[in-house]
Each structure stands twice: as C-alpha cells, then as structure tokens.
Design an enzyme around this catalytic site. Structure first.
Site, PDB file in Angstrom:
ATOM      1  N   ARG A  66     -48.877  57.430  66.577  1.00 65.11           N
ATOM      2  CA  ARG A  66     -47.752  57.933  65.772  1.00 65.11           C
ATOM      3  C   ARG A  66     -47.561  57.071  64.524  1.00 65.11           C
ATOM      4  O   ARG A  66     -47.322  57.579  63.425  1.00 65.11           O
ATOM      5  CB  ARG A  66     -46.502  57.932  66.658  1.00 65.11           C
ATOM      6  CG  ARG A  66     -45.252  58.477  66.041  1.00 65.11           C
ATOM      7  CD  ARG A  66     -44.208  58.640  67.157  1.00 65.11           C
ATOM      8  NE  ARG A  66     -42.849  58.666  66.677  1.00 65.11           N
ATOM      9  CZ  ARG A  66     -42.212  59.757  66.262  1.00 65.11           C
ATOM     10  NH1 ARG A  66     -42.837  60.917  66.249  1.00 65.11           N
ATOM     11  NH2 ARG A  66     -40.961  59.690  65.861  1.00 65.11           N
ATOM     12  N   HIS A 102     -36.315  59.880  62.091  1.00 66.84           N
ATOM     13  CA  HIS A 102     -35.667  58.575  61.937  1.00 66.84           C
ATOM     14  C   HIS A 102     -34.337  58.733  61.210  1.00 66.84           C
ATOM     15  O   HIS A 102     -34.150  59.672  60.435  1.00 66.84           O
ATOM     16  CB  HIS A 102     -36.562  57.614  61.149  1.00 66.84           C
ATOM     17  CG  HIS A 102     -37.705  57.090  61.947  1.00 66.84           C
ATOM     18  ND1 HIS A 102     -38.767  56.430  61.380  1.00 66.84           N
ATOM     19  CD2 HIS A 102     -37.963  57.102  63.278  1.00 66.84           C
ATOM     20  CE1 HIS A 102     -39.619  56.073  62.319  1.00 66.84           C
ATOM     21  NE2 HIS A 102     -39.159  56.474  63.481  1.00 66.84           N
ATOM     22  N   TYR A 161     -40.852  50.739  60.765  1.00 65.77           N
ATOM     23  CA  TYR A 161     -41.634  51.390  61.813  1.00 65.77           C
ATOM     24  C   TYR A 161     -43.122  51.433  61.469  1.00 65.77           C
ATOM     25  O   TYR A 161     -43.969  51.173  62.315  1.00 65.77           O
ATOM     26  CB  TYR A 161     -41.091  52.808  62.007  1.00 65.77           C
ATOM     27  CG  TYR A 161     -41.785  53.606  63.072  1.00 65.77           C
ATOM     28  CD1 TYR A 161     -41.439  53.455  64.407  1.00 65.77           C
ATOM     29  CD2 TYR A 161     -42.772  54.519  62.753  1.00 65.77           C
ATOM     30  CE1 TYR A 161     -42.063  54.203  65.395  1.00 65.77           C
ATOM     31  CE2 TYR A 161     -43.406  55.262  63.730  1.00 65.77           C
ATOM     32  CZ  TYR A 161     -43.043  55.097  65.048  1.00 65.77           C
ATOM     33  OH  TYR A 161     -43.667  55.830  66.016  1.00 65.77           O
TER      34      TYR A 161
END
Length: 188
Positions: free
Chosen positions: A139, A162, A171
């Site tokens: 991901r 998000h 991330y």
C-alpha cells in the site's frame, strides 16, 4: 506493528516481481495487484476469484469491495500490470469462482497475513532490500510512487482515506531531507 517502508527503487520492484514470479505466480499476482491498487492486505486477502473475474472468466475492468477497516465501498479500475498478472495467475490455476483469490496451498482458505509477510520479506531480502518490509509495504509503495509520479497529494490522501495531507506524507515516508531538497533545488 512495525513501521515499514515503501519500495522506493523501481528496479527493486522489478527485481521482486522476477523473484516472486519464479517461485509462485500467485505470489507475483498478490504483489503486483497490491502495489497497483493501494489496498490493505486484509482487503487483498479477502478477495475471491469472482471479485476479479466476469461470469465468462475474463478479468474485470474494475474491482468493487467493501473495505474491512473502514466499511467504505472502494471501486477502482484494474490497471494493465495488475490485469496481466491476474490473467497469468488465473490461467495457470484451477481455482473455483468462489475460491479465495490468493488460496493457501494447504486448504480452502486464503493465505494468511503472516504468510504474505514471509513471502514479501523473503523476496525483498533476496533482491537486497534492507528497509523494513511488510504487508503494508504494498500500500505504501502504491502511494509513494503515485506521489513521485506527480499525482496531487490530496488525491492520494483521498485514495488512502487519510484525514490530512500531513498524515499521507508521513505514511509514504517523505523525509525532511526530501522536503529540504525542494528549497535547495528550486532556486527561482
């Protein structure tokens, strides 16, 4: 859960594809679909054959699913790389349409998250990746390369569900050094 990194080097991605494909077309398809969809591993492993194939056995143009974590519906097109990997995998397997897409060799269930972790980690070590790699790497790799390809951060944020752009940057592993590089190289 350990903090894992995206695979930043496209040559390492290609090397991992080769390693995985030489060992298992299933594992290769899992990797390729993962890095091209941005799905969480729980959603990848929950897919069944009929989630990705039509009634006539062809690969669908889109995947629609309900995300395990958020409960939200996700609908996205299957890109060329993922389409080819899925086709090759399904053409070489004898899976039933109701079977888990990534069926364990030991039974009638999908491979488990731990097995997916071992598969990805072994391939990463084989190609010389020293960063921490895990199932979430798929991901993160999707998001990192989308960002590096110039896609708008707010779009990537939305794709990943998000809450803020800062969460997405953290991330995908955009470092302070990379942000500083903007100041040092722009020089208008």
């Amino acid at each position: 859960m350990k903090f894992v990194q995206p695979i930043r080097d496209k040559r390492k991605i290609e090397a991992m594809k080769k390693v995985l494909k030489s060992e298992s077309v299933r594992d290769y398809a899992l990797f390729v679909l993962g890095i091209n969809s941005g799905l969480r591993i729980s959603d990848l492993l929950a897919l069944s054959v009929d989630d990705v194939t039509t009634e006539t056995g062809n690969i669908k143009e889109r995947i629609t699913l309900k995300e395990n974590k958020t409960g939200k519906t996700k609908d996205f097109p299957i890109g060329t790389s993922a389409h080819k990997a899925l086709k090759e995998y399904l053409d070489t397997s004898s899976l039933e349409t109701t079977s888990p897409l990534f069926l364990s060799r030991k039974g009638t269930k999908a491979i488990r998250r731990e097995q997916a972790y071992r598969i990805l980690n072994n391939a990463a070590r084989t190609v010389g990746i020293k960063d921490k790699i895990g199932t979430h790497t798929l991901r993160k790799t999707f998001a990192y390369h989308a960002y590096k390809s110039g896609y708008d951060l707010s779009m990537i944020q939305k794709l990943l569900n998000h809450s803020a752009p800062s969460v997405t940057l953290r991330y995908i592993g955009i470092t302070q050094e990379e942000m500083d590089d903007v100041y040092l190289t722009l020089n208008l």
